[in-house]
Write an enzyme that holds these catalytic residues in place. Structure first.
Site, short mmCIF file in Angstrom:
data_model
loop_
_atom_site.label_atom_id
_atom_site.label_comp_id
_atom_site.label_asym_id
_atom_site.label_seq_id
_atom_site.Cartn_x
_atom_site.Cartn_y
_atom_site.Cartn_z
N HIS A 137 0.79 -1.23 0.00
CA HIS A 137 0.00 0.00 0.00
C HIS A 137 0.82 1.27 0.00
CE1 HIS A 137 -4.22 -1.32 0.47
NE2 HIS A 137 -3.68 -2.41 1.00
N LYS A 176 -9.36 13.86 3.49
CA LYS A 176 -8.47 12.69 3.59
C LYS A 176 -7.55 12.94 4.77
CE LYS A 176 -7.11 13.55 -0.69
NZ LYS A 176 -6.89 12.37 -1.49
N ARG A 177 -6.81 11.93 5.20
CA ARG A 177 -5.86 12.19 6.28
C ARG A 177 -4.95 13.36 5.92
NH1 ARG A 177 -5.64 8.42 10.63
NH2 ARG A 177 -3.84 9.65 11.25
N LYS A 232 0.09 14.53 0.71
CA LYS A 232 -1.24 14.79 0.12
C LYS A 232 -1.43 16.28 -0.18
CE LYS A 232 -3.47 10.81 2.46
NZ LYS A 232 -4.29 10.08 1.48
N THR A 273 -8.72 6.25 -2.73
CA THR A 273 -10.06 5.74 -3.00
C THR A 273 -11.06 6.88 -2.86
OG1 THR A 273 -10.16 5.04 -0.69
CG2 THR A 273 -9.68 3.34 -2.34
N LYS A 317 -14.61 7.88 -4.95
CA LYS A 317 -15.92 8.21 -4.37
C LYS A 317 -16.43 9.53 -4.92
CE LYS A 317 -14.17 6.13 -0.13
NZ LYS A 317 -13.62 6.51 1.21
C1 PLP Z 1 -12.31 6.96 1.44
C2 PLP Z 1 -11.90 7.44 2.76
C3 PLP Z 1 -10.56 7.77 3.00
C4 PLP Z 1 -9.49 7.67 1.93
O1 PLP Z 1 -9.40 8.90 1.26
P1 PLP Z 1 -8.17 9.20 0.25
O2 PLP Z 1 -8.61 10.46 -0.39
O3 PLP Z 1 -8.10 8.07 -0.71
O4 PLP Z 1 -6.96 9.34 1.09
C5 PLP Z 1 -10.22 8.22 4.26
N1 PLP Z 1 -11.13 8.34 5.23
C6 PLP Z 1 -12.43 8.06 5.04
C7 PLP Z 1 -13.40 8.23 6.16
C8 PLP Z 1 -12.85 7.58 3.80
O5 PLP Z 1 -14.15 7.27 3.62
#
Ligand code: PLP
Length: 840
Positions: A383, A574-575, A580, A682, A686
Site C-alpha cells: 500500500h 483525507k488524512r 497529500k 479511494t 468516491k
Molecule cells: C475513502 C476514505 C478515505 C481515503 O481517502 P483518500 O482520499 O483516498 O486518502 C479516508 N477516510 C475516510 C473516512 C474515507 O471514507
C-alpha cells in the site's frame, strides 16, 4: 471465528428450517408489519425500557437487533454451505476495518429500506433520525481500513465465501475536535453504548504466546524439534459481525479478536496468594486490543503494536487451521486449495512466520512442505512507496517478543538468499538489499520482504503504483520472480458510496438507466446518451444542489459557518499529510485572497473550500497544516472584502459517517498529492462516482480516473512522477521558485508576517520555513501549475451546462472503480475463489 470452530450442532437443513409461526416471523419476516412487530419485541425483551422512557437511541438498537435477526439465518446458511460444499474461502487479514455505520447499509443490502421506514413510522419514529443515532465504529485510520470494508461488501455481494479477520479495538481512531483552530484528540469510546451488530463467542478462543525463549528437544520418534517457552500467555476471544451481500443470500463474517487474560494462568497467581499480580496480568493482557494506533507516526519501539499484529494473526490462522482440520476434516496438504489468505499491507505479514510455526511445531510438517503450503496460501497487497512507511522491527525487540519466529525468519532468509545467490552469482550487494534482515542503522526485520518472499502473488493498488513497485521498492524481487507481480486497482462499493449516501442520484439513475448499476457499475455508461439533454442536466444539477444544501446544514451545525449551495464546493477530505499537500490547496486560497485584497474590483467565481481529515497526534507539521487552514479560514470568513466569494471550512472529525454527506456534495475533487506518493487513493473514486470533477496530479488511481473520464473532463497539473525524481536528483531548491514567482513570494510573506494569526509570525513559521528550505513534497515546484489550473477550473465553472456535462461524464465513466470489479480481479487472478450462491 465462525461457528464452524464450535462443534456442529445442526445440519444446514435444520438451520434453514426455522420457519413461520409467530416467533419465526418476528425474527425473519421481511414485511413492514413483521419489522414493526420485531422492533416492538426487541424494545420489550432486549432493550427492556417502558414506553415512557424510550428514546430514538433505544429504537436504533431495537431496529438494529431486528435487522441482525434477519441476517442470521442467511449468515448461518452461508457458513454451513461453504463447509458442506468444501468451498475455497478467502481470508482478508487486515489490522483495520473502517466499516462505517451498519444499519442503513444492512437495510439496503437486505432490500427492506421502505419496509423499515414504514415500520418505524407505525411506531411514531422517523427512520432518518434513528439512522443518525448510530455512531462510527472507527476501527481504521483512513483509506486502507475503508478499502477492507468495501472489499467485504463486494465479496458478499459477489457471493464469494470469505472471512475478514482483524482486531476489535476497544478505542478506535481518536475523534477530532478543533479548539482555537488546533486539532484536539478525544478518545473514541465507541463500545460504551454497546454494539448491536456483533456476537461475542466467549466459549471460542485461542491462546496467544509472547516473549520467553525456545528449547530444542527430541520428540518420541527421536526427531529434533523446537519448543517455544513463552513468558506470557493470554487469549483472543472472537466477536463476529455479519456482512450481508446486496440482493443475495450470502452473508459472510467479519471476525474481530479481543484480548483477554487466560483464567488458568491468572489462577496460578491466585493460588500462590498473589492476588494483585493476577489482576495485573489481566490488565496487561487486555491492553493488547485496547487502542488503534494512528498511522504516520514513528513506529519504532512500539512493542504493543507488534504484539497487536501477532495477536490477531495467530488467532486468525489458528481459527483457519481449526476449521480446516477439525470441522472440515481435511488434510493440511489441501490448505492452499481451500484457503486464500490476503495480507492487507505488511501489518499482518508476521503470518508468514506464524503459519510456518504452526505447521512445523504444532503439526509436525517437514520444512519444505510447510513452506510450499505457506507460499501458495498467501497473497500480499502493498500500500505504500514511502520509504518511511515501510514496516521494520528492531531485531532486539523482535527477538525478545517472538523468539521462535525470529529463528524461523532466519531459516527462511538463509534458504531464500541461497536462491538469490544461485540466480545472481557474485551479486552480494543484491543479496544484502533483498535480505529479510536489514543491516542499515540498527538491525531490523523487513516486513515487506517477508511478505513478498512468503506470498505467491504481490500486487500494488493502482496501475502506476504497481509499476513503481516493480521499478523501485521491490525491484530486486520483481527481477527474481516477475510472475508474482500484478496490479489490482482499488475500488469502492457503489452500495454505500452511491446508493446509501446519495439517495437523490440513486433515484435519478434508477429512473434513467434502471437499477442494474448497483451490481454492475459499468452500466453507468448508459448516462452518456443523456449529457446533451438540457432537462436531464437540470435534474442532475438539482440533485447536486440538494446534496450541497444537506452538507451546508451539517457544516453550519458543526462549525457555525454559513455556505451557499449556489457556490462551487471545492473539497479535499483525507488524512492530513505533507505528501497529500493540503498546504498546496491553502496556498491557492491565499493567492485568491491576496488578489482580491490587492485588486478591489476583482471578482472570482464564488467557492467554498472544504477540508476534512485527521492528523496523526504525533505528526507536528500535519497539525500545523490544520492550524494554517483554520487560521486562513477565520480571516477570510470574517473579511467582507473576500467573504463575498470565498469561504474556508475545516469540517472536524472526518469519518465514514460524515463522508456520506461530503462526497455527494462536491463539485471539485482535490487529488493533489506529489506524483509517485499516493499509492491509489479511494476518495478520488468516491468523488468521481458522485459526479465531482477532479483537479489532480498524475498520481495513484488519478491516472486511471483521467483515462476513463477523458482528459477534457479532468483538470491536470503538476510534475509527473519521473519529473519529480529528476528534480530531486538535480538537488531541489524550493527557494528558486519563491525568487522567480512574485505571487508565490507574496503569499508566503503573508503567512510569514502573521496575516492570518493576528500578527503573530511564530505560529505558522514552521510551515513557511519547511516549505522554503525543505519542501520534501515539492509543493512550491507545483504551485504555479496548480494555480493556473485552478484558473481554468474557475472559467469552466462559469459555463454551468459545460460543467454539468463534465460532471455527468465523470459519473458515467466511473464504472471500473467499483470494488466489485476489484474483487472479481482478486478472485480470478490471485485467490481462485468462485461464486457460491447460497440456497436459502
Ligand atoms: C475513502 C476514505 C478515505 C481515503 O481517502 P483518500 O482520499 O483516498 O486518502 C479516508 N477516510 C475516510 C473516512 C474515507 O471514507
Amino acid at each position: 471465528m465462525t461457528d464452524l470452530a464450535n462443534p456442529p450442532t445442526s445440519t444446514s437443513a435444520e438451520v434453514s428450517g426455522v420457519t413461520a409461526g409467530p416467533t419465526g416471523q418476528s425474527r425473519s419476516g421481511m414485511t413492514a408489519d413483521a419489522l414493526r412487530a420485531a422492533v416492538s419485541d426487541h424494545l420489550l425483551y432486549s432493550i427492556a425500557r417502558p414506553p415512557a422512557v424510550l428514546t430514538p437511541e433505544h429504537y436504533y438498537r431495537a431496529l438494529s437487533l431486528a435487522v441482525r435477526d434477519r441476517m442470521q439465518k442467511r449468515w448461518m446458511a452461508t457458513t454451513q454451505d461453504w463447509l458442506d460444499r468444501s468451498a475455497k474461502v478467502t481470508c482478508y487479514l487486515s489490522a483495520e476495518f473502517l466499516m462505517g455505520p451498519q444499519l442503513g447499509n444492512n437495510l439496503l443490502n437486505l432490500g427492506i429500506e421502505d419496509e423499515a421506514r414504514t415500520a418505524l413510522a407505525g411506531l411514531g419514529q422517523d427512520l432518518d433520525v434513528i439512522l443518525d443515532c448510530e455512531g462510527e465504529p472507527g476501527l481504521g485510520n483512513g483509506g486502507l481500513g475503508r478499502l477492507a470494508a468495501c472489499y467485504l461488501d463486494s465479496l458478499a455481494t459477489l457471493e464469494r465465501p470469505s472471512i475478514g479477520y482483524g482486531i476489535r479495538y476497544e478505542f478506535g481512531i481518536f475523534s477530532q475536535e478543533i479548539v482555537d483552530g488546533w486539532q484536539v484528540e478525544k478518545t473514541d469510546n465507541w463500545l460504551v453504548r454497546g454494539n448491536p451488530w456483533e456476537i461475542d463467542k466467549p466459549d471460542a478462543s485461542y491462546l496467544v504466546s509472547w516473549g520467553g525463549h525456545t528449547e530444542a528437544y527430541e520428540d518420541v520418534t527421536g526427531r529434533l524439534r523446537v519448543r517455544w517457552v513463552p513468558q506470557r500467555v493470554f487469549q483472543g476471544v472472537s466477536y463476529d459481525t455479519p456482512v450481508q451481500g446486496y440482493g443475495v443470500n450470502t452473508c459472510n463474517t467479519l471476525t474481530l479478536w479481543s484480548a483477554r487474560a487466560v483464567e488458568s494462568f491468572a489462577l496460578e497467581a491466585f493460588n500462590t496468594g498473589d492476588f494483585y499480580r493476577a489482576v495485573d496480568e489481566e490488565v496487561v493482557s487486555e491492553t493488547v486490543s485496547k487502542v488503534l494506533y494512528p498511522n504516520d507516526e514513528p513506529e519504532a519501539g512500539k512493542r504493543l503494536r507488534l504484539l497487536q499484529q501477532y495477536f490477531f494473526v495467530t488467532c486468525s490462522l489458528q481459527d483457519v487451521l481449526n476449521i480446516h482440520t477439525q470441522r472440515a476434516g481435511l488434510p493440511l496438504s489441501a490448505l492452499p486449495d481451500k484457503w486464500a489468505i490476503q495480507l492487507n499491507d505488511t501489518h499482518p505479514s508476521i503470518a508468514v512466520a506464524e503459519l510456518m510455526r504452526l505447521l512445523i511445531d504444532d503439526h509436525q510438517l517437514p520444512w519444505e512442505q510447510a513452506w510450499n503450503l505457506t507460499v501458495r496460501t498467501f497473497g500480499y497487497t502493498n500500500h505504500t512507496l514511502l520509504p518511511e512507511a515501510l514496516e521494520t522491527w528492531p531485531l532486539a525487540m523482535f527477538s525478545e517478543a517472538l523468539p521462535r519466529h525470529l529463528e524461523l525468519i532466519y531459516e527462511i532468509n538463509d534458504r531464500f538468499l541461497e536462491e538469490v545467490r544461485a540466480r545472481f552469482p557474485g551479486d552480494e550487494e543484491r543479496v544484502a538489499r533483498m535480505s529479510l534482515i536489514g543491516e542499515d542503522g540498527g538491525r531490523s526485520v523487513r516486513m515487506a520482504h517477508l511478505a513478498t518472499v512468503g506470498s505467491h502473488a504481490v500486487n500494488g493498488v493502482a496501475a502506476l503504483h504497481s509499476e513503481l513497485l516493480k521499478s523501485s521498492v521491490l525491484k530486486d524481487f520483481y527481477e527474481m520472480w516477475p510472475q508474482r507481480f500484478g496490479n489490482v486497482t482499488n475500488g469502492v462499493t457503489p452500495r454505500r458510496f452511491l446508493a446509501l449516501s446519495n439517495p437523490g442520484l440513486r433515484g435519478l439513475l434508477d429512473q434513467t438507466i434502471g437499477t442494474g448499476w448497483l451490481t454492475d457499475l459499468e452500466r453507468l455508461h448508459g448516462l452518456e446518451s443523456f449529457v446533451d439533454d438540457p432537462a436531464f442536466r437540470q435534474r442532475w444539477r438539482d440533485v447536486k444542489r440538494v446534496n450541497k444544501s444537506r452538507l451546508a446544514e451539517f457544516i453550519h451545525s458543526a462549525t457555525g459557518i454559513e455556505c451557499s449551495p449556489a457556490w462551487m464546493f471545492d473539497v479535499q477530505v483525507k488524512r492530513i499529510h505533507e505528501y497529500k499537500r493540503q498546504h498546496l490547496m491553502a496556498l491557492h486560497i491565499i493567492t485568491l485572497y491576496h488578489r482580491l485584497k490587492t485588486s478591489p474590483g476583482l471578482t472570482v467565481p464564488p467557492r467554498v473550500f472544504l477540508f476534512g481529515g485527521k492528523a496523526a497526534p504525533g505528526y507536528f507539521v500535519a497539525k500545523r497544516i490544520i492550524k494554517l487552514i483554520t487560521a486562513v479560514g477565520e480571516t477570510i470568513n470574517a473579511d467582507p472584502d473576500v467573504n463575498r466569494c470565498l469561504k474556508v471550512v475545516f469540517l472536524p472529525n472526518f469519518n465514514v459517517k460524515n463522508a456520506h454527506l461530503v462526497y455527494p456534495a462536491a463539485d471539485l475533487s482535490e487529488q493533489i498529492s506529489t506524483a509517485g506518493k499516493e499509492a491509489s487513493g479511494t476518495g478520488n473514486m468516491k468523488f468521481m462516482i458522485n459526479g465531482a470533477v477532479t483537479i489532480g496530479t498524475l498520481d495513484g488511481a488519478n491516472v486511471e480516473i483521467r483515462r476513463e473520464a477523458g482528459a477534457e473532463n479532468f483538470f491536470l497539473f503538476g510534475l509527473t512522477e519521473g519529473e519529480v525524481e529528476r528534480v530531486k536528483a538535480d538537488g531541489y531548491r524550493p527557494l528558486n521558485h519563491v525568487e522567480s514567482d512574485a505571487e508565490l513570494a507574496a503569499v508566503l510573506e503573508l503567512i510569514a508576517r502573521g496575516e492570518f494569526t493576528g500578527g503573530d509570525p511564530e505560529v505558522l513559521r514552521p510551515i513557511v520555513d519547511n516549505l522554503i528550505h525543505h519542501d520534501p513534497f515539492l509543493a512550491l515546484a507545483d504551485y504555479r501549475s496548480y494555480v493556473d489550473c485552478q484558473e481554468q477550473v474557475s472559467r469552466a465553472w462559469l459555463d454551468s451546462d459545460a460543467w454539468s456535462r463534465m460532471s455527468i461524464l465523470n459519473t458515467a465513466r466511473s464504472g471500473m472503480f467499483s470494488s466489485d470489479r476489484a474483487i472479481a480481479e482478486y478472485c480470478d487472478d490471485i485467490w481462485g475463489v468462485g461464486p457460491m450462491p447460497v440456497a436459502f
